[in-house]
Design a protein around this motif. Structure first.
Motif, PDB file in Angstrom:
ATOM      1  N   THR A 174       0.818  -1.211   0.000  1.00 53.53           N
ATOM      2  CA  THR A 174       0.000   0.000   0.000  1.00 53.53           C
ATOM      3  C   THR A 174       0.855   1.265   0.000  1.00 53.53           C
ATOM      4  OG1 THR A 174      -0.170  -0.119   2.415  1.00 53.53           O
ATOM      5  CG2 THR A 174      -1.941  -1.108   1.150  1.00 53.53           C
ATOM      6  N   ALA A 175       2.030   1.193   0.647  1.00 59.50           N
ATOM      7  CA  ALA A 175       2.896   2.372   0.744  1.00 59.50           C
ATOM      8  C   ALA A 175       3.911   2.444  -0.389  1.00 59.50           C
ATOM      9  CB  ALA A 175       3.629   2.366   2.083  1.00 59.50           C
ATOM     10  N   SER A 176       3.979   1.400  -1.219  1.00 61.75           N
ATOM     11  CA  SER A 176       4.927   1.349  -2.356  1.00 61.75           C
ATOM     12  C   SER A 176       6.369   1.521  -1.888  1.00 61.75           C
ATOM     13  CB  SER A 176       4.569   2.423  -3.400  1.00 61.75           C
ATOM     14  OG  SER A 176       3.284   2.220  -3.911  1.00 61.75           O
ATOM     15  N   VAL A 177       6.733   0.762  -0.842  1.00 57.77           N
ATOM     16  CA  VAL A 177       8.107   0.767  -0.347  1.00 57.77           C
ATOM     17  C   VAL A 177       8.647  -0.658  -0.382  1.00 57.77           C
ATOM     18  CG1 VAL A 177       7.796   2.799   1.106  1.00 57.77           C
ATOM     19  CG2 VAL A 177       7.362   0.540   2.065  1.00 57.77           C
ATOM     20  N   SER A 178       9.956  -0.789  -0.276  1.00 53.43           N
ATOM     21  CA  SER A 178      10.604  -2.101  -0.355  1.00 53.43           C
ATOM     22  C   SER A 178      10.235  -2.973   0.842  1.00 53.43           C
ATOM     23  CB  SER A 178      12.123  -1.921  -0.405  1.00 53.43           C
ATOM     24  OG  SER A 178      12.783  -3.151  -0.179  1.00 53.43           O
ATOM     25  N   VAL A 183      -7.587  15.471   4.678  1.00 56.77           N
ATOM     26  CA  VAL A 183      -7.118  14.796   5.898  1.00 56.77           C
ATOM     27  C   VAL A 183      -5.796  15.388   6.365  1.00 56.77           C
ATOM     28  CG1 VAL A 183      -6.321  12.595   6.850  1.00 56.77           C
ATOM     29  CG2 VAL A 183      -8.354  12.658   5.398  1.00 56.77           C
ATOM     30  N   GLU A 184      -4.906  15.681   5.412  1.00 55.40           N
ATOM     31  CA  GLU A 184      -3.618  16.275   5.772  1.00 55.40           C
ATOM     32  C   GLU A 184      -3.809  17.627   6.467  1.00 55.40           C
ATOM     33  OE1 GLU A 184       0.704  17.450   3.768  1.00 55.40           O
ATOM     34  OE2 GLU A 184      -0.928  16.695   2.524  1.00 55.40           O
ATOM     35  N   ASP A 185      -4.661  18.464   5.903  1.00 56.11           N
ATOM     36  CA  ASP A 185      -4.919  19.772   6.523  1.00 56.11           C
ATOM     37  C   ASP A 185      -5.558  19.603   7.899  1.00 56.11           C
ATOM     38  OD1 ASP A 185      -3.903  21.043   4.312  1.00 56.11           O
ATOM     39  OD2 ASP A 185      -5.859  21.379   3.369  1.00 56.11           O
ATOM     40  N   PHE A 238      -2.123   8.251   4.912  1.00 60.05           N
ATOM     41  CA  PHE A 238      -1.123   8.658   5.901  1.00 60.05           C
ATOM     42  C   PHE A 238       0.291   8.726   5.338  1.00 60.05           C
ATOM     43  CE2 PHE A 238      -3.492   7.317  10.048  1.00 60.05           C
ATOM     44  CZ  PHE A 238      -4.451   8.267   9.769  1.00 60.05           C
ATOM     45  N   VAL A 239       0.663   7.757   4.495  1.00 60.22           N
ATOM     46  CA  VAL A 239       2.050   7.693   4.015  1.00 60.22           C
ATOM     47  C   VAL A 239       2.460   8.935   3.228  1.00 60.22           C
ATOM     48  CG1 VAL A 239       3.661   6.426   2.536  1.00 60.22           C
ATOM     49  CG2 VAL A 239       2.180   5.172   4.104  1.00 60.22           C
ATOM     50  N   PRO A 240       1.629   9.477   2.296  1.00 62.30           N
ATOM     51  CA  PRO A 240       2.019  10.728   1.636  1.00 62.30           C
ATOM     52  C   PRO A 240       2.216  11.885   2.616  1.00 62.30           C
ATOM     53  CG  PRO A 240       0.236   9.669   0.421  1.00 62.30           C
ATOM     54  CD  PRO A 240       0.388   8.907   1.704  1.00 62.30           C
ATOM     55  N   ILE A 241       1.406  11.918   3.686  1.00 62.75           N
ATOM     56  CA  ILE A 241       1.573  12.969   4.698  1.00 62.75           C
ATOM     57  C   ILE A 241       2.923  12.806   5.391  1.00 62.75           C
ATOM     58  CG2 ILE A 241       0.648  13.934   6.836  1.00 62.75           C
ATOM     59  CD1 ILE A 241      -2.124  12.993   5.942  1.00 62.75           C
ATOM     60  N   ILE A 242       3.255  11.559   5.736  1.00 58.61           N
ATOM     61  CA  ILE A 242       4.534  11.261   6.402  1.00 58.61           C
ATOM     62  C   ILE A 242       5.704  11.683   5.507  1.00 58.61           C
ATOM     63  CG2 ILE A 242       6.045   9.345   7.086  1.00 58.61           C
ATOM     64  CD1 ILE A 242       4.023  10.045   9.211  1.00 58.61           C
ATOM     65  N   ILE A 243       5.615  11.384   4.220  1.00 59.60           N
ATOM     66  CA  ILE A 243       6.694  11.745   3.290  1.00 59.60           C
ATOM     67  C   ILE A 243       6.798  13.265   3.171  1.00 59.60           C
ATOM     68  CG2 ILE A 243       7.442  11.610   0.880  1.00 59.60           C
ATOM     69  CD1 ILE A 243       6.176   8.812   0.779  1.00 59.60           C
ATOM     70  N   PHE A 278       7.928   4.485   9.440  1.00 58.00           N
ATOM     71  CA  PHE A 278       6.504   4.569   9.755  1.00 58.00           C
ATOM     72  C   PHE A 278       5.838   3.197   9.622  1.00 58.00           C
ATOM     73  CE2 PHE A 278       2.026   5.702   8.865  1.00 58.00           C
ATOM     74  CZ  PHE A 278       1.777   6.428  10.017  1.00 58.00           C
ATOM     75  N   GLY A 279       6.335   2.372   8.705  1.00 61.64           N
ATOM     76  CA  GLY A 279       5.798   1.017   8.580  1.00 61.64           C
ATOM     77  C   GLY A 279       6.024   0.204   9.844  1.00 61.64           C
TER      78      GLY A 279
END
Length: 438
Positions: A173-177, A315-317, A358-363, A372-373
């Motif tokens: 979902t987060a597109s990470v390794s 959600v970010e705001d 959430f992940v785009p906000i974290i980035i 974060f994972g």
């Protein structure tokens, strides 16, 4: 055709949330709730033109090559559950810890770590420990709450330890390794297990009656265990799966297939492989993976629609305004949201519904999504044990003695939940605990 776009993203978000809650209260499965809400809002907000975009998003989710690792690891857990590998492993480790006060509880956690490193599936591991470890500790005179809490908390370690299914779904979902996630989660998972062990040893030191030492006669009864047979196959399996991933010899998907082959060969050598075992394992795998895939389809569709509505920016705001712009404040608000959702929803739904937001906000905040994972998985650890719907407690209740109530299980888990929160806080404030390898 009704037009929902007039209500704006704020009221649209509220309407979407209320619709989901009302449908869940009717008893409808989460997969169908999310799918139905997604369809209604897609048609009501954008019209039929949005449907091809949603379907392409679904295809990218179910068509991911890495997703193949999920049924492979679930199959490993199912085969392990139906073989005698786990029982022999527990018997061997139990003997090694019998002379230490609280040693059987500690060795239960050691076995839990090994089993988690072999399969990464929480349900099967909790049930296995409930069958093997809990009756043994109760028979040896261990304090009931200590025995119950150790068994249940140990079974939930599969959430954190590679090859955790939770980490795989987060990675998708987060597109990470996923390989990087496995490396990052290893140390925090071991810290959590060590904290459990330290708590048990200190408690048994203060209250010796919580963990009576065995007599010489009892020790003599256990000396017939074949340590070579008991320890060889589990350690070979762990070395094959994790070793191939960490050394770069195989990808996560390839390593999962190697693990299945290794368990099948081990069962064959032990004389336990038969058609019934393979059939039951395949059926259990299809049932579990079917649930994960359907929840994934519904959640992916819902998040896709919400993104098109402008939900991520909203959600970010909202979170940044609530936290006053503080980075740590934002993280803690996310943790609170995940904790509350985890009390009522399956972790698969929580991950697929929240991580794309959430992940785009974290980035954007400059934080590491790998870290974060790990934090997310630790949060799910807490939800696995927390009332009212902590799944680990229900898994244990299904195999525990009849005189052990669900309320007693949740009471027994309170100290372990506190330990989980402490470790979660440590990893939040000290990211290097999970990013040590970078």
């Amino acid at each position: 055709m009704f037009d929902l776009s007039n209500m704006g993203i704020g009221y649209g978000s509220l309407a979407m949330l209320v619709s989901m809650i009302l449908l869940l209260l009717t008893g409808m499965q989460l997969a169908f709730v999310t799918g139905m809400v997604a369809l209604v809002f897609a048609l009501g907000w954008f019209g039929v033109d949005a449907l091809p975009l949603i379907s392409s998003r679904l295809y990218s989710f179910v068509g991911s090559y890495v997703f193949l690792a999920v049924p492979m690891f679930v199959l490993m857990a199912a085969l392990l559950d139906r073989s005698g590998i786990a029982k022999d492993l527990f018997d061997a480790m139990k003997i090694m810890g019998r002379k230490l006060r609280g040693g059987v509880a500690v060795q239960t956690l050691v076995v839990a770590v090994i089993l988690a490193s072999m399969s990464g599936v929480i349900g099967g591991e909790t049930v296995l420990l409930g069958i093997l470890a809990l009756p043994q500790m109760l028979r040896l005179g261990y304090n009931r709450k200590l025995a119950i809490g150790t068994t249940c908390a140990g079974g939930a370690l599969g959430t954190m330890l590679p090859p955790s299914i939770v980490l795989i779904i987060y990675g998708l979902t987060a597109s990470v390794s996923i390989g990087d996630l496995f490396k990052a989660a290893f140390v925090p998972a071991l810290i959590l297990a060590l904290c459990y062990m330290i708590y048990i040893l200190v408690l048994c030191r203060i209250y010796p009656e919580y963990a009576p030492l065995p007599t010489d006669e009892e020790l003599a009864k256990d000396r017939h265990v074949n340590f070579k047979k008991a320890l060889l196959f589990p350690f070979l399996s762990v070395a094959t799966v994790l070793g191939s991933i960490y050394t770069g010899v195989a990808s996560v998907t390839e390593a999962s297939a190697l693990g299945v082959v290794g368990i099948i060969i081990s069962a064959y050598i032990r004389g336990e492989l038969n058609f019934t075992m393979l059939k039951e394992s395949a059926q259990a795998t299809m049932s579990t993976c079917g649930m994960i895939i359907w929840i994934g389809i519904g959640a992916t569709a819902l998040v896709g629609v919400y993104n098109l509505m402008g939900g991520i920016d909203f959600v970010e705001d909202l979170i940044l305004n609530l936290s006053g712009g503080s980075v740590m404040g934002t993280v803690f608000i996310m943790m609170l949201i995940l904790f509350v959702l985890g009390m009522f929803l399956d972790w698969v739904g929580v991950a697929l519904l929240t991580m794309p937001i959430f992940v785009p906000i974290i980035i954007n905040l400059g934080l590491n999504p790998i870290w974060f994972g790990v934090v997310f998985c630790l949060n799910m650890q807490v939800s696995f044990l927390s009332p009212p719907f902590g799944p680990a407690a229900f898994y244990l209740k299904s195999v525990a003695p009849k005189d052990i109530s669900l309320g007693e299980i949740f009471q027994s888990l309170f100290p372990f939940i506190c330990i989980q929160i402490v470790v979660l806080t440590l990893v939040i404030f000290f990211p290097s605990l999970s990013l040590w390898w970078q």
